[in-house]
Design an enzyme around this catalytic site. Structure first.
Site, PDB file in Angstrom:
ATOM      1  N   ASP A 131      -3.060   2.093  -0.322  1.00 33.53           N
ATOM      2  CA  ASP A 131      -2.215   2.189  -1.117  1.00 33.53           C
ATOM      3  C   ASP A 131      -0.779   2.745  -0.511  1.00 33.53           C
ATOM      4  O   ASP A 131      -1.551   4.124   0.780  1.00 33.53           O
ATOM      5  CB  ASP A 131      -2.811   3.002  -1.851  1.00 33.53           C
ATOM      6  CG  ASP A 131      -3.303   2.851  -3.166  1.00 33.53           C
ATOM      7  OD1 ASP A 131      -3.374   1.383  -3.358  1.00 33.53           O
ATOM      8  OD2 ASP A 131      -4.494   3.147  -3.618  1.00 33.53           O
ATOM      9  N   ASP A 149      -1.140  -3.679  -7.563  1.00 32.36           N
ATOM     10  CA  ASP A 149      -0.713  -2.480  -8.268  1.00 32.36           C
ATOM     11  C   ASP A 149       0.149  -2.763  -9.822  1.00 32.36           C
ATOM     12  O   ASP A 149       0.174  -3.147 -11.359  1.00 32.36           O
ATOM     13  CB  ASP A 149      -1.593  -1.005  -8.495  1.00 32.36           C
ATOM     14  CG  ASP A 149      -2.664  -0.577  -7.660  1.00 32.36           C
ATOM     15  OD1 ASP A 149      -3.647  -1.030  -7.543  1.00 32.36           O
ATOM     16  OD2 ASP A 149      -3.017   0.883  -6.943  1.00 32.36           O
TER      17      ASP A 149
END
Length: 176
Positions: A131, A149
């Site tokens: 991330d 995401d």
């Protein structure tokens, strides 16, 4: 006389739907490319300011969305890997069977599929998901996320729009 060209059964698919798989591949490539850039050009957990509400911050997510179950002891890696693999297979079958006139639903499924596979690649190859997008406002921080995401989120929003607003307008028997 029955139409010998009619496609029936579990493995029925329409060639026009391959474009939707192309959208999934595009989401995967963009996701993996941006994660590679973040992993090779950033220091772990060292924020790089971009805008007053946005940082690039390299983080490793061992759990699910928003680091859910990230400290559960390791079993979650296998659970989420298996779940993402199974859901991805189901989504490929669903996507390839979409009638030609549908647009929003296959785009939604393609984005969710691409995002799921993008994160699945990380889980299989790294044991965690990379991330790096960190959004915040003053002292309120949203959990870091990635392009996969974002694709899953956008796909889910489109799926909800299709389900609650567009499905009612479709004829009951839409042919490919």
């Amino acid at each position: 006389m029955p139409n010998s060209q009619a496609k029936k059964g579990l493995f029925q698919f329409y060639p026009h739907n391959l474009i939707w798989l192309g959208l999934s591949v595009l989401a995967i490539v963009l996701d993996q490319w941006t994660k590679w850039i973040a992993s090779t050009h950033m220091n772990y957990a060292d924020p790089v300011p971009v805008l007053p509400f946005l940082n690039w911050t390299l983080l490793h997510n061992y759990g699910a969305a928003f680091s859910f179950l990230s400290d559960a002891g390791g079993w979650q890696r296998y659970f989420f890997t298996s779940l993402a693999g199974l859901v991805s297979i189901l989504f490929v079958f669903w996507l390839l069977r979409m009638p030609k006139k549908m647009v929003v639903l296959p785009v939604a499924i393609a984005l969710i599929l691409g995002g799921a596979l993008g994160n699945l690649i990380d889980r299989i190859t790294l044991g965690y998901v990379v991330d790096f997008i960190h959004v915040y406002y003053q002292n309120h921080h949203f959990p870091a996320f990635n392009i996969a995401d974002s694709a899953i989120t956008l796909g889910t929003i489109l799926l909800l729009i299709d389900t609650f607003f567009l499905e009612k307008q479709r004829p009951k028997n839409s042919d490919a």
